[in-house]
Motif scaffolding. Structure first.
Motif, mmCIF file in Angstrom:
data_model
loop_
_atom_site.group_PDB
_atom_site.id
_atom_site.type_symbol
_atom_site.label_atom_id
_atom_site.label_comp_id
_atom_site.label_asym_id
_atom_site.label_seq_id
_atom_site.Cartn_x
_atom_site.Cartn_y
_atom_site.Cartn_z
ATOM 1 N N ALA A 129 0.668 -1.152 0.057
ATOM 2 C CA ALA A 129 0.038 -0.073 0.068
ATOM 3 C C ALA A 129 0.975 1.231 -0.029
ATOM 4 O O ALA A 129 0.311 2.205 -0.377
ATOM 5 C CB ALA A 129 -1.066 -0.167 1.175
ATOM 6 N N SER A 130 2.271 0.999 0.298
ATOM 7 C CA SER A 130 2.973 2.360 0.595
ATOM 8 C C SER A 130 3.398 2.787 -1.070
ATOM 9 O O SER A 130 4.061 3.673 -1.016
ATOM 10 C CB SER A 130 4.039 1.940 1.331
ATOM 11 N N ASN A 131 2.966 1.753 -1.971
ATOM 12 C CA ASN A 131 3.135 2.641 -3.397
ATOM 13 C C ASN A 131 4.509 2.251 -3.976
ATOM 14 O O ASN A 131 4.647 2.256 -5.235
ATOM 15 C CB ASN A 131 2.545 3.952 -3.629
ATOM 16 N N ARG A 132 5.665 2.292 -3.266
ATOM 17 C CA ARG A 132 7.132 2.356 -3.977
ATOM 18 C C ARG A 132 7.891 1.312 -2.984
ATOM 19 O O ARG A 132 7.718 1.196 -1.535
ATOM 20 C CB ARG A 132 7.390 3.515 -4.201
ATOM 21 N N VAL A 133 8.663 0.887 -3.649
ATOM 22 C CA VAL A 133 9.692 0.148 -2.901
ATOM 23 C C VAL A 133 11.139 0.810 -3.050
ATOM 24 O O VAL A 133 11.343 1.360 -4.009
ATOM 25 C CB VAL A 133 10.002 -1.473 -3.373
ATOM 26 N N GLU A 134 11.422 0.988 -1.795
ATOM 27 C CA GLU A 134 12.679 2.163 -1.517
ATOM 28 C C GLU A 134 13.932 1.296 -2.183
ATOM 29 O O GLU A 134 14.254 0.096 -1.924
ATOM 30 C CB GLU A 134 12.935 2.512 -0.261
ATOM 31 N N GLU B 127 15.883 -0.558 0.047
ATOM 32 C CA GLU B 127 15.587 -1.878 0.583
ATOM 33 C C GLU B 127 16.005 -2.763 -0.338
ATOM 34 O O GLU B 127 16.525 -3.925 0.224
ATOM 35 C CB GLU B 127 13.923 -2.038 0.653
ATOM 36 N N ILE B 128 15.917 -2.548 -1.571
ATOM 37 C CA ILE B 128 16.565 -3.734 -2.430
ATOM 38 C C ILE B 128 18.231 -3.823 -2.263
ATOM 39 O O ILE B 128 18.477 -4.896 -2.426
ATOM 40 C CB ILE B 128 16.533 -2.897 -3.954
ATOM 41 N N GLN B 129 18.777 -2.744 -2.045
ATOM 42 C CA GLN B 129 20.096 -2.804 -1.557
ATOM 43 C C GLN B 129 20.239 -3.318 -0.317
ATOM 44 O O GLN B 129 21.179 -4.525 -0.410
ATOM 45 C CB GLN B 129 20.744 -1.445 -1.524
ATOM 46 N N TRP B 130 19.621 -3.321 0.472
ATOM 47 C CA TRP B 130 19.566 -4.097 1.653
ATOM 48 C C TRP B 130 19.397 -5.659 1.373
ATOM 49 O O TRP B 130 20.267 -6.415 2.065
ATOM 50 C CB TRP B 130 18.530 -3.789 2.882
ATOM 51 N N LEU B 131 18.442 -6.030 0.898
ATOM 52 C CA LEU B 131 18.143 -7.271 0.276
ATOM 53 C C LEU B 131 19.399 -8.116 -0.323
ATOM 54 O O LEU B 131 19.825 -8.976 -0.057
ATOM 55 C CB LEU B 131 17.106 -7.543 -0.308
ATOM 56 N N LYS B 132 20.345 -7.281 -1.376
ATOM 57 C CA LYS B 132 21.234 -7.712 -1.715
ATOM 58 C C LYS B 132 22.541 -7.931 -1.092
ATOM 59 O O LYS B 132 23.259 -8.982 -0.941
ATOM 60 C CB LYS B 132 21.620 -6.714 -3.114
ATOM 61 N N ASP B 133 22.799 -7.075 -0.205
ATOM 62 C CA ASP B 133 23.874 -6.923 0.894
ATOM 63 C C ASP B 133 23.483 -8.103 1.738
ATOM 64 O O ASP B 133 24.554 -8.763 1.941
ATOM 65 C CB ASP B 133 23.917 -5.713 1.657
ATOM 66 N N PHE B 134 22.318 -8.209 2.121
ATOM 67 C CA PHE B 134 22.006 -9.455 3.264
ATOM 68 C C PHE B 134 22.325 -10.525 2.467
ATOM 69 O O PHE B 134 22.767 -11.627 3.043
ATOM 70 C CB PHE B 134 20.555 -9.431 3.657
ATOM 71 N N ASN C 265 6.477 -8.092 -9.567
ATOM 72 C CA ASN C 265 7.343 -7.789 -10.965
ATOM 73 C C ASN C 265 8.811 -7.262 -10.648
ATOM 74 O O ASN C 265 9.678 -7.311 -11.154
ATOM 75 C CB ASN C 265 6.597 -7.547 -12.173
ATOM 76 N N ILE C 266 8.592 -6.096 -10.275
ATOM 77 C CA ILE C 266 9.622 -4.853 -9.909
ATOM 78 C C ILE C 266 10.712 -5.957 -8.988
ATOM 79 O O ILE C 266 11.968 -5.871 -9.712
ATOM 80 C CB ILE C 266 9.292 -3.859 -9.313
ATOM 81 N N LEU C 267 10.423 -6.604 -8.127
ATOM 82 C CA LEU C 267 11.360 -7.148 -7.174
ATOM 83 C C LEU C 267 11.813 -8.414 -7.953
ATOM 84 O O LEU C 267 13.005 -8.680 -7.951
ATOM 85 C CB LEU C 267 10.504 -7.819 -6.113
ATOM 86 N N LEU C 268 11.078 -9.073 -8.909
ATOM 87 C CA LEU C 268 11.602 -10.384 -9.367
ATOM 88 C C LEU C 268 12.609 -10.028 -10.392
ATOM 89 O O LEU C 268 13.637 -10.667 -10.746
ATOM 90 C CB LEU C 268 10.364 -11.326 -10.181
ATOM 91 N N LYS D 182 -1.564 -3.927 -7.620
ATOM 92 C CA LYS D 182 -0.385 -3.120 -7.076
ATOM 93 C C LYS D 182 0.542 -4.365 -6.657
ATOM 94 O O LYS D 182 1.669 -4.039 -6.674
ATOM 95 C CB LYS D 182 -0.745 -2.422 -6.084
ATOM 96 N N ALA D 183 -0.135 -5.263 -6.099
ATOM 97 C CA ALA D 183 1.019 -6.405 -5.678
ATOM 98 C C ALA D 183 1.672 -7.050 -6.500
ATOM 99 O O ALA D 183 3.005 -7.260 -6.654
ATOM 100 C CB ALA D 183 0.047 -7.442 -4.871
#
Ligand SMILES: Nc1nc2c(ncn2[C@@H]2O[C@H](COP(=O)(O)OP(=O)(O)O)[C@@H](O)[C@H]2O)c(=O)[nH]1
Ligand SMILES: [Mg+2]
Length: 379
Positions: A122-127, A130-137, A166-169, A160-161
């Motif tokens: 619902a927050s409309n965007r992925v920061e 956060e993507i970078q955090w997931l990659k670093d993790f 798709n963006i995340l994949l 939206k989901a």
């Protein structure tokens, strides 16, 4: 040889409590910004209101461990993701430290088994951070390989989901799955309410991602997927059937039919643990006496064998004083499936075993066995 029904019931109760006591602890880290819906998710997936009642014990600066006595689950709730890069890095290090410390114990009960990284649809965007955090993790997790599942929370907009997924994949993240969920119904206005969904999918993904030795625990603690509970329970039946077929491969002399009983007690204990319901002695007593076709305190081995045979349509009567391995297997299947039906009804709240007296419970079972007959005959 006489067999005591009381003794069988007691053995069942003992086997159930032993099975439940010996469930391995499932340990999950739930990460994500404050307000995304972590607590709501935890409370909707697990059958104890963990996040509400357990305030949790701080284990690191940004992690609290939520657990309940005699409940084989530990949830590590993180905070601070909304506080910027520095804190996010600290959280990452704390999670990795906890993972490594768990591994060092070489005890499955202490290890971290899974990470849910929560992003609010619902927050409309992925920061990007956060993507970078997931990659670093993922980079740091390369050796430890704890499975990460991205949970898209508050996904009342499926469109939206799907876009977010798709963006995340497209980022090719090292994650097991991206799962959109709506943990509780969402009221857009009086006339329009979006129904909760997706939690059963999350359980299916977990069932795939976790090692087999944690699946009984997962099914025990979760309340989001009846289907996965049933599937696991059917596996327990198959295991018992394999065992009783082994026992009965050489035909079982029916004076020895009681030999099958320990296998069936183990099966009932496994199914009960998988459903995670409390069963009283009177329920087990009613089940056993209906299955065995007796209300007496003892039953002769021979009677037990022929009564069990009555559960199996088309098996006919005993010829030559023994039952074949295949028949032993069928008896076990019938008992197992009847018990799964009973647990399902209890789980759904269709029958309240605490409010039924044993006569009513017996009547219910008779119906269940009769139902089972019908199904077999129709096949
Ligand atoms: N209707 C609905 N509200 C939700 C859902 N998930 C979270 N919320 C709401 O979002 C707010 C924050 O949720 P919470 O679980 O406390 O987030 P946390 O800070 O990540 O633990 C609460 O007011 C929840 O009621 C959901 O699936 N459905
Ligand atoms: Mg919370």
């Amino acid at each position: 040889m006489d067999i005591s029904t009381d003794k069988i019931v007691e053995e069942c109760i003992r086997a159930i409590s032993e099975k439940v006591r010996n469930l391995k602890s499932l340990n999950i880290v739930v990460a994500g910004k404050t307000g995304v819906g972590k607590s709501t998710l935890i409370n909707s997936v697990f059958r104890e209101n963990l996040a509400e009642t357990g305030i949790g014990k701080p284990v690191t600066t940004h992690m609290r461990r939520i657990e309940k006595k005699d409940f084989p689950l530990k949830v590590y709730d993180t905070r601070g993701f909304e506080l910027g890069r520095e804190v996010q890095k600290e959280v990452k290090n704390e999670i990795m430290d906890t993972i490594r410390a768990g591994l060092a114990t070489k005890d499955i009960n202490q290890a971290i088994h899974c990470i849910w990284y929560c992003i609010n649809t619902a927050s409309n965007r992925v920061e990007p951070e956060e993507i970078q955090w997931l990659k670093d993790f993922s980079e740091e997790n390369r050796v430890t390989q704890v499975p990460v599942i991205i949970v898209l929370t508050q996904s009342f907009s499926k469109k939206k989901a799907a876009q977010l997924k798709n963006i995340l994949l497209d980022e090719n993240l090292d994650v097991v799955q991206v799962v959109p969920v709506l943990a509780i119904d969402y009221e857009i206005d009086d006339e329009y309410i979006v129904k909760a969904y997706g939690l059963d999918k999350l359980i299916s993904v977990m069932t795939e991602a976790l090692p087999d030795e944690l699946i009984d625990t997962l099914q025990n603690v979760q309340k989001a997927s009846l289907e996965e509970k049933k599937r696991r329970a059917q596996k327990a039946v198959a295991t018992a059937v394999a065992a009783s077929f082994g026992e009965g491969f050489a035909p079982v002399p029916f004076t020895d039919a009681a030999m099958l009983v320990p296998t069936q007690i183990t099966m009932i204990a496994s199914i009960t643990a998988i459903f995670g319901v409390n069963v009283s002695k009177s329920v087990i007593m009613a089940f056993i006496t209906s299955a065995l076709g007796t209300s007496g305190a003892t039953i002769a081995g021979r009677t037990l064998a022929s009564n069990l045979l009555k559960l199996v349509p088309g098996a006919g009567t005993i010829l030559g004083g023994s039952i074949s391995g295949a028949t032993a297997g069928l008896i076990t299947t019938t008992l197992g499936e009847a018990y799964i039906q009973l647990m399902t009804a209890v789980y759904k709240g269709e029958i309240n075993v605490n409010q039924m007296n044993s006569k009513e419970i017996r009547k219910k079972f008779k119906e269940m066995f009769a139902e089972r007959f019908k199904v077999e005959k129709d096949k």
